[in-house]
Structures are given as structure tokens and as C-alpha cells.
Scaffold this motif. Structure first.
Motif, mmCIF file in Angstrom:
data_model
loop_
_atom_site.group_PDB
_atom_site.id
_atom_site.type_symbol
_atom_site.label_atom_id
_atom_site.label_comp_id
_atom_site.label_asym_id
_atom_site.label_seq_id
_atom_site.Cartn_x
_atom_site.Cartn_y
_atom_site.Cartn_z
ATOM 1 N N LYS A 101 0.862 -1.185 0.000
ATOM 2 C CA LYS A 101 0.000 0.000 0.000
ATOM 3 C C LYS A 101 0.892 1.226 0.000
ATOM 4 O O LYS A 101 1.690 1.431 0.912
ATOM 5 C CB LYS A 101 -0.920 0.007 1.208
ATOM 6 C CG LYS A 101 -2.174 -0.756 0.982
ATOM 7 C CD LYS A 101 -3.323 -0.208 1.768
ATOM 8 C CE LYS A 101 -4.533 -0.980 1.298
ATOM 9 N NZ LYS A 101 -5.729 -0.577 1.914
ATOM 10 N N GLU B 274 -3.024 3.448 -2.083
ATOM 11 C CA GLU B 274 -3.243 2.652 -3.296
ATOM 12 C C GLU B 274 -2.514 1.310 -3.181
ATOM 13 O O GLU B 274 -1.366 1.272 -2.746
ATOM 14 C CB GLU B 274 -2.721 3.391 -4.526
ATOM 15 C CG GLU B 274 -3.448 4.675 -4.841
ATOM 16 C CD GLU B 274 -4.844 4.424 -5.409
ATOM 17 O OE1 GLU B 274 -4.997 3.483 -6.209
ATOM 18 O OE2 GLU B 274 -5.766 5.172 -5.039
ATOM 19 N N SER C 202 -0.479 -1.539 -4.765
ATOM 20 C CA SER C 202 0.394 -1.805 -5.908
ATOM 21 C C SER C 202 1.050 -3.158 -5.690
ATOM 22 O O SER C 202 1.288 -3.574 -4.566
ATOM 23 C CB SER C 202 1.476 -0.726 -6.021
ATOM 24 O OG SER C 202 0.898 0.531 -6.237
ATOM 25 N N TRP C 203 1.363 -3.846 -6.784
ATOM 26 C CA TRP C 203 1.995 -5.157 -6.736
ATOM 27 C C TRP C 203 3.381 -5.058 -7.349
ATOM 28 O O TRP C 203 3.571 -4.410 -8.382
ATOM 29 C CB TRP C 203 1.168 -6.176 -7.513
ATOM 30 C CG TRP C 203 -0.173 -6.428 -6.908
ATOM 31 C CD1 TRP C 203 -1.290 -5.651 -7.021
ATOM 32 C CD2 TRP C 203 -0.550 -7.530 -6.087
ATOM 33 N NE1 TRP C 203 -2.335 -6.208 -6.321
ATOM 34 C CE2 TRP C 203 -1.904 -7.367 -5.750
ATOM 35 C CE3 TRP C 203 0.128 -8.650 -5.625
ATOM 36 C CZ2 TRP C 203 -2.597 -8.283 -4.961
ATOM 37 C CZ3 TRP C 203 -0.559 -9.564 -4.843
ATOM 38 C CH2 TRP C 203 -1.901 -9.377 -4.511
ATOM 39 N N TYR C 204 4.366 -5.734 -6.728
ATOM 40 C CA TYR C 204 5.742 -5.683 -7.212
ATOM 41 C C TYR C 204 6.329 -7.088 -7.304
ATOM 42 O O TYR C 204 6.098 -7.928 -6.452
ATOM 43 C CB TYR C 204 6.614 -4.839 -6.277
ATOM 44 C CG TYR C 204 6.246 -3.382 -6.323
ATOM 45 C CD1 TYR C 204 6.758 -2.547 -7.306
ATOM 46 C CD2 TYR C 204 5.362 -2.853 -5.395
ATOM 47 C CE1 TYR C 204 6.390 -1.216 -7.361
ATOM 48 C CE2 TYR C 204 4.997 -1.519 -5.446
ATOM 49 C CZ TYR C 204 5.511 -0.704 -6.438
ATOM 50 O OH TYR C 204 5.145 0.610 -6.494
ATOM 51 N N SER D 231 7.010 -3.371 -11.357
ATOM 52 C CA SER D 231 5.637 -3.408 -10.864
ATOM 53 C C SER D 231 4.853 -4.303 -11.823
ATOM 54 O O SER D 231 5.242 -4.493 -12.975
ATOM 55 C CB SER D 231 5.042 -2.002 -10.808
ATOM 56 O OG SER D 231 4.984 -1.442 -12.094
ATOM 57 N N MET E 265 0.750 -5.313 -13.019
ATOM 58 C CA MET E 265 -0.664 -4.939 -12.945
ATOM 59 C C MET E 265 -1.527 -6.164 -12.696
ATOM 60 O O MET E 265 -1.227 -7.254 -13.199
ATOM 61 C CB MET E 265 -1.097 -4.256 -14.242
ATOM 62 C CG MET E 265 -0.352 -2.976 -14.532
ATOM 63 S SD MET E 265 -0.927 -2.076 -15.994
ATOM 64 C CE MET E 265 -1.244 -3.334 -17.170
#
Length: 134
Positions: free
Chosen positions: A21, A25, A27-29, A81, A83
Motif C-alpha cells: 500500500k 493505493e 500496488s503489486w511488485y 511493478s 498490474m
């Protein structure tokens, strides 16, 4: 000949997809983890997504390449990153590196729909939850 080539087994190097977070937001990494006592050098990571549907249609993403000059022992690096839209695809990460004068490489594949909270575990070295491939 092939039998004369020493291909060492990859140990202690993992790929993990971890949510974070940032400013509210999610986000994925994609993270590359070095859980060894030696540094990894000249690390190349090639990533792509693909899926063959039942009707024969193929979906492919672009191939992305990343270079990490040095990854110290017991550390990790954010590679890219990712999606959530591509979680429905097979996500492949081909990792090549040198350690202690030897060349290593391994392919890590997150199968379609496998990147979900159902498959979370605590990620070594990072310490947070995500999906890990050893």
C-alpha cells in the motif's frame, strides 16, 4: 558436449510477487530474493506473460528485461511493478546471474490465477506476505 557442461542447481534465489500500500493505493511488485551467503552479480531478469485460451487464441505480453549489477546476500530487489490485469495470464520470469564465478539460470512461472491471497505466505528476507516461487 552437453554432458561436459556443469549446470549448477539454483538454490536460495526466489521470485515473489508482493502487494504494497503506497499512499492508500494497492500496488503489486515482482521481487528477486537472494537468500544465499554470497552476492549475485550481473543479474538479468526477463519477464513475459502468456496464455492459450480454449478456442486456440493466444495472449502474449511484451517481454521486459531488467539488469541488476549486484544483489548482496540476504537481500532483495524490486524488479518491476505488475498490474492485476495480467494475473489471469501465466507470468514467466527467466533469471540468470553469476555467483562465486559460476553462471546460473532458472525459469520461474506463476500460473494463471495463482497470484491471489489464497496462495500468500510469508516471504523470506522481505518478511511481508505475498506469492513465492522457489
Amino acid at each position: 558436449m552437453r554432458k561436459d557442461i556443469d549446470i549448477p542447481d539454483v538454490k536460495g534465489v526466489y521470485v515473489a510477487i508482493v502487494p504494497e500500500k503506497i499512499e492508500g493505493e494497492l500496488s503489486w511488485y515482482v521481487n528477486l530474493i537472494n537468500d544465499n551467503e554470497s552476492s549475485l552479480t550481473n543479474v538479468m531478469v526477463s519477464s513475459s506473460g502468456y496464455l492459450k485460451k480454449q478456442n486456440g487464441e493466444e495472449i502474449r505480453t511484451s517481454v521486459l528485461r531488467h539488469m541488476i549489477a549486484d544483489l548482496p546476500p540476504q537481500s532483495y530487489a524490486k524488479v518491476e511493478s505488475i498490474m492485476e490485469d495480467v494475473f489471469q495470464l501465466n507470468n514467466q520470469f527467466w533469471v540468470s546471474y553469476q555467483m562465486n564465478g559460476k553462471m546460473y539460470d532458472k525459469k520461474y512461472i506463476f500460473l494463471a490465477e495463482s497470484i491471489s491471497e489464497d496462495n500468500f505466505s510469508v516471504i523470506p528476507v522481505i518478511g511481508s506476505k505475498g506469492v513465492l516461487i522457489k
